[in-house]
Motif scaffolding. Structure first.
Motif, PDB file in Angstrom:
ATOM      1  N   VAL A  36     -15.422   8.666   1.659  1.00 38.86           N
ATOM      2  CA  VAL A  36     -14.060   9.442   1.700  1.00 38.86           C
ATOM      3  C   VAL A  36     -13.665  10.476   0.751  1.00 38.86           C
ATOM      4  CG1 VAL A  36     -11.684   8.929   1.819  1.00 38.86           C
ATOM      5  CG2 VAL A  36     -13.063   7.194   2.782  1.00 38.86           C
ATOM      6  N   LEU A  37     -13.557  11.508   1.233  1.00 37.26           N
ATOM      7  CA  LEU A  37     -13.493  12.869   0.261  1.00 37.26           C
ATOM      8  C   LEU A  37     -12.127  12.856  -0.207  1.00 37.26           C
ATOM      9  CD1 LEU A  37     -14.599  15.380  -0.921  1.00 37.26           C
ATOM     10  CD2 LEU A  37     -14.010  16.714   1.062  1.00 37.26           C
ATOM     11  N   TYR A  38     -11.921  13.047  -1.563  1.00 36.95           N
ATOM     12  CA  TYR A  38     -10.415  13.395  -2.122  1.00 36.95           C
ATOM     13  C   TYR A  38     -10.466  14.679  -2.569  1.00 36.95           C
ATOM     14  CZ  TYR A  38      -6.479  12.754  -5.170  1.00 36.95           C
ATOM     15  OH  TYR A  38      -5.498  13.002  -5.814  1.00 36.95           O
ATOM     16  N   ARG A  39      -9.737  15.514  -2.189  1.00 39.22           N
ATOM     17  CA  ARG A  39      -9.642  16.922  -2.555  1.00 39.22           C
ATOM     18  C   ARG A  39      -8.621  17.042  -3.677  1.00 39.22           C
ATOM     19  NH1 ARG A  39     -10.300  19.288   3.345  1.00 39.22           N
ATOM     20  NH2 ARG A  39     -12.438  19.541   3.528  1.00 39.22           N
ATOM     21  N   THR A  40      -8.734  17.391  -4.897  1.00 47.42           N
ATOM     22  CA  THR A  40      -8.158  17.312  -6.049  1.00 47.42           C
ATOM     23  C   THR A  40      -6.735  18.579  -5.540  1.00 47.42           C
ATOM     24  OG1 THR A  40      -9.541  16.601  -7.298  1.00 47.42           O
ATOM     25  CG2 THR A  40      -7.606  17.549  -8.241  1.00 47.42           C
ATOM     26  N   PHE A  41      -7.165  19.602  -5.326  1.00 46.28           N
ATOM     27  CA  PHE A  41      -6.340  20.770  -5.006  1.00 46.28           C
ATOM     28  C   PHE A  41      -6.288  20.934  -3.638  1.00 46.28           C
ATOM     29  CE2 PHE A  41      -8.696  21.620  -8.898  1.00 46.28           C
ATOM     30  CZ  PHE A  41      -7.859  21.451  -9.944  1.00 46.28           C
ATOM     31  N   GLY A  42      -6.238  20.202  -2.727  1.00 46.79           N
ATOM     32  CA  GLY A  42      -6.366  20.365  -1.270  1.00 46.79           C
ATOM     33  C   GLY A  42      -5.732  19.390  -0.373  1.00 46.79           C
ATOM     34  N   GLY A  43      -4.634  18.652  -1.134  1.00 40.13           N
ATOM     35  CA  GLY A  43      -3.926  17.657  -0.239  1.00 40.13           C
ATOM     36  C   GLY A  43      -4.400  16.013  -0.346  1.00 40.13           C
ATOM     37  N   GLY A  44      -5.321  15.919  -1.338  1.00 35.77           N
ATOM     38  CA  GLY A  44      -5.808  14.517  -1.651  1.00 35.77           C
ATOM     39  C   GLY A  44      -6.628  13.823  -0.660  1.00 35.77           C
ATOM     40  N   VAL A  45      -6.436  12.633  -0.247  1.00 36.08           N
ATOM     41  CA  VAL A  45      -7.517  12.130   0.776  1.00 36.08           C
ATOM     42  C   VAL A  45      -7.564  12.772   2.269  1.00 36.08           C
ATOM     43  CG1 VAL A  45      -8.023   9.882   2.032  1.00 36.08           C
ATOM     44  CG2 VAL A  45      -7.230   9.771  -0.623  1.00 36.08           C
ATOM     45  N   VAL A  46      -8.968  13.050   2.523  1.00 35.87           N
ATOM     46  CA  VAL A  46      -8.981  13.702   3.793  1.00 35.87           C
ATOM     47  C   VAL A  46      -8.758  12.541   4.973  1.00 35.87           C
ATOM     48  CG1 VAL A  46     -10.284  14.839   5.119  1.00 35.87           C
ATOM     49  CG2 VAL A  46     -10.306  15.512   2.683  1.00 35.87           C
ATOM     50  N   THR A  47      -7.951  12.671   5.775  1.00 36.50           N
ATOM     51  CA  THR A  47      -7.906  11.625   6.834  1.00 36.50           C
ATOM     52  C   THR A  47      -7.909  12.213   8.276  1.00 36.50           C
ATOM     53  OG1 THR A  47      -5.460  12.075   6.868  1.00 36.50           O
ATOM     54  CG2 THR A  47      -6.207  10.371   5.203  1.00 36.50           C
ATOM     55  N   ASP A  48      -8.024  13.535   8.229  1.00 34.05           N
ATOM     56  CA  ASP A  48      -7.881  14.164   9.666  1.00 34.05           C
ATOM     57  C   ASP A  48      -9.378  14.652   9.892  1.00 34.05           C
ATOM     58  OD1 ASP A  48      -8.120  16.172   7.563  1.00 34.05           O
ATOM     59  OD2 ASP A  48      -6.705  17.597   8.636  1.00 34.05           O
ATOM     60  N   GLU A  49     -10.370  14.391   9.125  1.00 36.75           N
ATOM     61  CA  GLU A  49     -11.836  14.702   9.343  1.00 36.75           C
ATOM     62  C   GLU A  49     -12.538  13.532   9.186  1.00 36.75           C
ATOM     63  OE1 GLU A  49     -13.196  17.588   6.636  1.00 36.75           O
ATOM     64  OE2 GLU A  49     -11.572  19.053   7.129  1.00 36.75           O
ATOM     65  N   PRO A  50     -13.776  13.254   9.822  1.00 35.85           N
ATOM     66  CA  PRO A  50     -14.610  12.281   9.846  1.00 35.85           C
ATOM     67  C   PRO A  50     -15.235  12.034   8.432  1.00 35.85           C
ATOM     68  CG  PRO A  50     -15.499  13.753  11.667  1.00 35.85           C
ATOM     69  CD  PRO A  50     -14.436  14.376  10.878  1.00 35.85           C
ATOM     70  N   ASN A 103     -11.491   5.346  10.895  1.00 37.77           N
ATOM     71  CA  ASN A 103     -10.317   5.638  10.144  1.00 37.77           C
ATOM     72  C   ASN A 103     -10.409   5.232   8.494  1.00 37.77           C
ATOM     73  OD1 ASN A 103      -8.120   6.257  12.222  1.00 37.77           O
ATOM     74  ND2 ASN A 103      -9.121   4.377  13.227  1.00 37.77           N
ATOM     75  N   LEU A 104     -11.633   5.586   8.101  1.00 38.48           N
ATOM     76  CA  LEU A 104     -11.920   5.141   6.580  1.00 38.48           C
ATOM     77  C   LEU A 104     -11.046   5.922   5.909  1.00 38.48           C
ATOM     78  CD1 LEU A 104     -13.925   3.364   5.428  1.00 38.48           C
ATOM     79  CD2 LEU A 104     -15.228   5.272   4.913  1.00 38.48           C
ATOM     80  N   GLY A 105     -10.436   7.053   5.820  1.00 37.96           N
ATOM     81  CA  GLY A 105      -9.769   8.002   5.049  1.00 37.96           C
ATOM     82  C   GLY A 105      -8.530   7.200   5.216  1.00 37.96           C
ATOM     83  N   ARG A 106      -7.896   6.856   6.210  1.00 39.51           N
ATOM     84  CA  ARG A 106      -6.492   6.077   6.266  1.00 39.51           C
ATOM     85  C   ARG A 106      -6.633   4.860   5.532  1.00 39.51           C
ATOM     86  NH1 ARG A 106      -3.242   6.108  11.548  1.00 39.51           N
ATOM     87  NH2 ARG A 106      -1.726   5.567  10.066  1.00 39.51           N
ATOM     88  N   LEU A 107      -7.669   4.170   5.584  1.00 37.65           N
ATOM     89  CA  LEU A 107      -7.816   2.794   4.986  1.00 37.65           C
ATOM     90  C   LEU A 107      -7.803   3.100   3.560  1.00 37.65           C
ATOM     91  CD1 LEU A 107      -8.673  -0.200   4.910  1.00 37.65           C
ATOM     92  CD2 LEU A 107     -11.106   0.445   4.940  1.00 37.65           C
TER      93      LEU A 107
END
Length: 271
Positions: A36-50, A103-107
């Motif tokens: 799960v990718l966490y973008r520090t300057f890009g909205g936090g946890v990525v939930t809209d991408e695999p 849904n790993l990002g949302r989890l």
């Protein structure tokens, strides 16, 4: 020649910085895992991408990747629950589960990496208490183990399905009753088994008696028919026929003709 060290130091420094950046940016996802990718300057946890799949990935050094195991996993749990009449029952169970990879990002965002202790285990315990509380110790010991296993699974699955978790199965491995209750149940089951065996013997004996009665009635009827069909003349003819055959036999014998009842022959000896 004197300028070379001055030029080489910045280059060397740049190479070192570049190596550090690459090292910080490189992420390797192992077999059976996803990131799960966490973008520090890009909205936090990525939930809209695999999520990031297996293999080598380059991410910005200021971002972070949280790695989850997405293979089926198993957890063992021992629980103290109450039966319908308030007796303590120990339930040994195991669950097969895995995160919902899509849904790993949302989890990660809504529950976190410790989803096992936050969601799965409390839900299993709650479902087990609810289900076991509907049954007596005798039912739990003998006939209802498969039923409670199915009910615990169904009640747990209804909850975890909405929490981005895939629950494959719940297995009830053992049900432990208090020793006194277990002994009482075993004695009762033994008595019931003996009673069934006794009833079976009674039914078998009854059927055998009926068979013998029918067989005797059949023989009596046959004898009655035979007796009615045998006249004195037929009997005499049969005796004469038998006497002729006896006379033709090479064996020594003594036959008195006409000395029996109604003039029938009597065989005194046959050697």
């Amino acid at each position: 020649m004197e300028k070379l060290p001055k030029i080489g130091l910045p280059i060397l420094f740049g190479v070192v910085v570049l190596i550090i950046i690459i090292a910080k940016s490189a992420v390797t996802i192992g077999s059976g895992e996803a990131g799960v990718l966490y973008r520090t300057f890009g909205g936090g946890v990525v939930t809209d991408e695999p999520p990031l799949g297996e293999g080598f990935h380059i991410v910005a050094p200021w971002n972070k990747v949280y790695v989850y195991e997405v293979r089926r996993q198993e957890i063992f749990e021992k629980m103290k629950v109450l039966s319908s009449n308030g007796l303590d029952i120990q339930l040994d169970a195991s669950a097969w589960y895995k995160p919902d990879e899509k849904n790993l990002g949302r989890l990660h965002q809504e529950i976190g990496e410790n989803y096992l202790n936050r969601i799965i285990l409390p839900t299993i315990r709650s479902a087990a208490r609810s289900v076991v509380g509907r049954y007596t110790p005798e039912q739990l010991y003998s006939s209802k183990r498969d039923a409670i296993q199915k009910e615990i699974f169904e009640e747990t699955k209804k909850i975890v399905d909405d929490q981005f978790i895939v629950l494959d199965e719940i297995l009830v491995r053992d049900v432990t009753l208090p020793p006194t209750i277990k002994d009482a149940i075993e004695r009762k089951l033994k008595q019931e088994q003996e009673s069934l065996e006794y009833e079976f013997r009674l039914v078998t004996a009854e059927k055998e008696a009926e068979r013998q009665i029918i067989e005797a009635e059949g023989k009596a009827q046959a004898n009655k028919i035979l007796s009615a069909s045998l006249t004195d003349k037929i009997l005499k003819d049969k005796c004469i026929e038998a006497t002729n055959k006896l006379a033709e036999s090479p064996n020594s014998k003594v036959v008195i003709i006409g000395s029996g009842e109604s003039g029938m022959p009597i065989i005194l000896g046959n050697q």
